[in-house]
Design an enzyme around this catalytic site. Structure first.
Site, PDB file in Angstrom:
ATOM      1  N   LYS A  95     -57.033  20.785  80.242  1.00  0.00           N
ATOM      2  CA  LYS A  95     -57.429  21.898  81.118  1.00  0.00           C
ATOM      3  C   LYS A  95     -57.275  21.517  82.590  1.00  0.00           C
ATOM      4  O   LYS A  95     -56.733  22.274  83.378  1.00  0.00           O
ATOM      5  CB  LYS A  95     -58.897  22.306  80.865  1.00  0.00           C
ATOM      6  CG  LYS A  95     -59.204  22.724  79.447  1.00  0.00           C
ATOM      7  CD  LYS A  95     -60.613  23.283  79.314  1.00  0.00           C
ATOM      8  CE  LYS A  95     -61.714  22.267  79.585  1.00  0.00           C
ATOM      9  NZ  LYS A  95     -61.796  21.182  78.594  1.00  0.00           N
ATOM     10  N   ARG A 150     -69.107  27.470  79.159  1.00  0.00           N
ATOM     11  CA  ARG A 150     -69.179  26.627  77.966  1.00  0.00           C
ATOM     12  C   ARG A 150     -70.224  27.128  76.976  1.00  0.00           C
ATOM     13  O   ARG A 150     -70.414  26.514  75.932  1.00  0.00           O
ATOM     14  CB  ARG A 150     -69.530  25.191  78.368  1.00  0.00           C
ATOM     15  CG  ARG A 150     -68.320  24.294  78.641  1.00  0.00           C
ATOM     16  CD  ARG A 150     -68.838  22.975  79.168  1.00  0.00           C
ATOM     17  NE  ARG A 150     -68.060  21.844  78.831  1.00  0.00           N
ATOM     18  CZ  ARG A 150     -67.284  21.177  79.685  1.00  0.00           C
ATOM     19  NH1 ARG A 150     -67.127  21.590  80.921  1.00  0.00           N
ATOM     20  NH2 ARG A 150     -66.670  20.081  79.301  1.00  0.00           N
ATOM     21  N   ARG A 192     -57.724   7.634  78.897  1.00  0.00           N
ATOM     22  CA  ARG A 192     -57.659   8.316  80.194  1.00  0.00           C
ATOM     23  C   ARG A 192     -58.326   7.453  81.283  1.00  0.00           C
ATOM     24  O   ARG A 192     -59.389   6.878  81.065  1.00  0.00           O
ATOM     25  CB  ARG A 192     -58.383   9.658  80.085  1.00  0.00           C
ATOM     26  CG  ARG A 192     -58.424  10.419  81.393  1.00  0.00           C
ATOM     27  CD  ARG A 192     -58.856  11.836  81.190  1.00  0.00           C
ATOM     28  NE  ARG A 192     -60.275  11.985  80.954  1.00  0.00           N
ATOM     29  CZ  ARG A 192     -60.894  13.171  80.885  1.00  0.00           C
ATOM     30  NH1 ARG A 192     -60.196  14.279  81.001  1.00  0.00           N
ATOM     31  NH2 ARG A 192     -62.192  13.245  80.670  1.00  0.00           N
ATOM     32  N   ARG A 223     -64.059   6.946  82.863  1.00  0.00           N
ATOM     33  CA  ARG A 223     -65.303   7.722  82.889  1.00  0.00           C
ATOM     34  C   ARG A 223     -66.225   7.239  81.789  1.00  0.00           C
ATOM     35  O   ARG A 223     -65.772   6.955  80.681  1.00  0.00           O
ATOM     36  CB  ARG A 223     -64.977   9.215  82.677  1.00  0.00           C
ATOM     37  CG  ARG A 223     -64.704   9.948  83.964  1.00  0.00           C
ATOM     38  CD  ARG A 223     -64.133  11.316  83.736  1.00  0.00           C
ATOM     39  NE  ARG A 223     -64.917  12.161  82.838  1.00  0.00           N
ATOM     40  CZ  ARG A 223     -64.648  13.444  82.607  1.00  0.00           C
ATOM     41  NH1 ARG A 223     -63.636  14.026  83.217  1.00  0.00           N
ATOM     42  NH2 ARG A 223     -65.392  14.151  81.774  1.00  0.00           N
ATOM     43  N   ARG A 269     -69.102  14.860  72.557  1.00  0.00           N
ATOM     44  CA  ARG A 269     -68.611  15.987  73.359  1.00  0.00           C
ATOM     45  C   ARG A 269     -67.842  16.968  72.476  1.00  0.00           C
ATOM     46  O   ARG A 269     -67.947  18.185  72.650  1.00  0.00           O
ATOM     47  CB  ARG A 269     -67.726  15.474  74.499  1.00  0.00           C
ATOM     48  CG  ARG A 269     -68.521  14.738  75.567  1.00  0.00           C
ATOM     49  CD  ARG A 269     -67.640  13.906  76.454  1.00  0.00           C
ATOM     50  NE  ARG A 269     -66.763  14.693  77.295  1.00  0.00           N
ATOM     51  CZ  ARG A 269     -65.660  14.207  77.880  1.00  0.00           C
ATOM     52  NH1 ARG A 269     -65.315  12.946  77.700  1.00  0.00           N
ATOM     53  NH2 ARG A 269     -64.929  14.981  78.632  1.00  0.00           N
TER      54      ARG A 269
HETATM   55  P1  AMP Z   1     -65.676  18.054  82.102  1.00  0.00           P
HETATM   56  O1  AMP Z   1     -65.163  17.244  83.244  1.00  0.00           O
HETATM   57  O2  AMP Z   1     -65.318  19.500  82.189  1.00  0.00           O
HETATM   58  O3  AMP Z   1     -65.336  17.435  80.761  1.00  0.00           O
HETATM   59  O4  AMP Z   1     -67.281  18.019  82.200  1.00  0.00           O
HETATM   60  C1  AMP Z   1     -67.982  16.800  82.161  1.00  0.00           C
HETATM   61  C2  AMP Z   1     -69.419  17.056  81.795  1.00  0.00           C
HETATM   62  O5  AMP Z   1     -70.036  17.895  82.777  1.00  0.00           O
HETATM   63  C3  AMP Z   1     -69.638  17.786  80.474  1.00  0.00           C
HETATM   64  O6  AMP Z   1     -69.597  16.918  79.349  1.00  0.00           O
HETATM   65  C4  AMP Z   1     -71.026  18.373  80.706  1.00  0.00           C
HETATM   66  O7  AMP Z   1     -72.037  17.394  80.578  1.00  0.00           O
HETATM   67  C5  AMP Z   1     -70.977  18.780  82.183  1.00  0.00           C
HETATM   68  N1  AMP Z   1     -70.487  20.167  82.348  1.00  0.00           N
HETATM   69  C6  AMP Z   1     -69.345  20.575  82.971  1.00  0.00           C
HETATM   70  N2  AMP Z   1     -69.226  21.899  82.937  1.00  0.00           N
HETATM   71  C7  AMP Z   1     -70.305  22.362  82.280  1.00  0.00           C
HETATM   72  C8  AMP Z   1     -70.757  23.679  81.900  1.00  0.00           C
HETATM   73  N3  AMP Z   1     -70.045  24.767  82.176  1.00  0.00           N
HETATM   74  N4  AMP Z   1     -71.930  23.764  81.218  1.00  0.00           N
HETATM   75  C9  AMP Z   1     -72.665  22.676  80.936  1.00  0.00           C
HETATM   76  N5  AMP Z   1     -72.296  21.418  81.240  1.00  0.00           N
HETATM   77  C10 AMP Z   1     -71.133  21.260  81.914  1.00  0.00           C
END
Ligand code: AMP
Length: 216
Positions: free
Chosen positions: A13, A88, A128, A161, A172
Site C-alpha cells: 500500500k 481499518r 523489509r 521496524r 498483524r
Molecule cells: P502501518 O504502517 O499502516 O502498517 O501501521 C502500523 C501500525 O499503526 C498498525 O499496526 C497499527 O498499530 C497502527 N495503525 C495505523 N493505522 C491505523 C488505523 N487506521 N487504525 C488503528 N491502528 C492503526
C-alpha cells in the site's frame, strides 16, 4: 481524486500510494507514518499508541478518528488524497463517510484493494528495512548489496521496524483478517472497489491500478 489503498500489512500500500501521489499530485496520508512520527516525538498520541503498535494491534478508534478528522480538515487534502492504512475498522469507514459528507467537494471515494497471501506477506515484511539516512524503504530480497542503500548509497543504515518481527507480523495479519478485512464489504455495498493483485511487480501493480482507475 480520493483514494483508499486497502489491503493486508506489507501488501504494498505504502509503495503504491507514494507512486500514485506523485503521479496524480495528491497527498499520501499514511496513518502508520503519522503514528510512528508521534511515537518518535513522544507526543501524547505517540505515548498512547507506542505499545499497541509494538504488539501489532490497532490503535483505538477514538484516537484514530481524531487524527483523521484533523488530516481531512487540512487545506492540503482539500483537492483529494490517498489514504494508506485508514480505515481499518467498520467504525472508521463510517466516520470517514460522515467527515467527507461534511466537506464541500463532491469527489468520489475509490478503494484500491491489493491482495496477496499471508505467507508471501510474512516473507516480504521480515525482509523489509528502512534506510535511516534517506527514509526509503527497501527489501533485502531484492537488492544486490544488503549493506548499501540503493537510493542514497549509505552503508549499514538499514533499520527494521519492531513490528516487522515474524511473531508480530503474524499478529498483524490476524488482526487484519478479523477486524480490517470486513471493511471491504462495507465499500462493496457502498461504492467503488477496484481489486488488484498485489503479488505482481511494483510497476505492474501501478499499471493495473491506473488502468482500472481510468476505466472507472
Ligand atoms: P502501518 O504502517 O499502516 O502498517 O501501521 C502500523 C501500525 O499503526 C498498525 O499496526 C497499527 O498499530 C497502527 N495503525 C495505523 N493505522 C491505523 C488505523 N487506521 N487504525 C488503528 N491502528 C492503526
Amino acid at each position: 481524486m480520493r483514494l483508499i489503498l486497502f489491503g493486508a500489512p506489507g501488501v504494498g500500500k505504502g509503495t503504491q500510494a507514494k507512486i500514485l501521489s506523485s503521479k496524480f499530485h495528491i497527498p499520501h496520508i499514511s496513518t502508520g507514518d503519522i503514528l510512528r512520527s508521534a511515537v518518535y516525538k513522544k507526543t501524547e498520541l505517540g505515548l498512547q499508541a507506542k505499545e499497541i503498535m509494538d504488539r501489532g494491534e490497532l490503535v483505538p478508534d477514538d484516537l484514530m478518528l481524531k487524527l483523521i478528522g484533523e488530516v481531512l480538515h487540512d487545506e492540503k487534502t482539500k483537492n483529494g488524497f490517498i489514504l494508506d492504512g485508514f480505515p481499518r475498522t467498520i467504525q472508521q469507514a463510517e466516520k470517514l463517510d460522515d467527515l467527507l459528507e461534511n466537506l464541500s467537494t463532491k469527489k468520489k471515494l475509490c478503494v484500491i484493494f491489493l491482495s496477496a497471501d499471508d505467507e508471501l506477506i510474512v516473507r516480504r515484511l521480515s525482509m523489509r528495512r528502512t534506510c535511516s539516512a534517506c527514509g526509503n524503504i527497501i527489501n533485502l530480497n531484492y537488492i544486490e548489496d544488503p549493506s548499501s542503500c540503493p537510493y542514497c548509497g549509505s552503508k549499514n543504515t538499514f533499520i527494521k521496524r519492531k513490528d516487522d518481527e515474524e511473531d508480530i507480523i503474524r499478529n498483524r495479519l490476524k488482526v487484519f483478517h478479523e477486524t480490517t478485512a470486513p471493511v471491504i464489504n462495507y465499500y462493496k455495498d457502498n461504492g467503488c472497489v477496484l481489486e488488484v493483485d498485489g503479488t505482481l511487480a511494483v510497476e505492474e501493480v501501478t499499471a493495473k491500478i491506473v488502468e482500472k482507475l481510468e476505466k472507472y
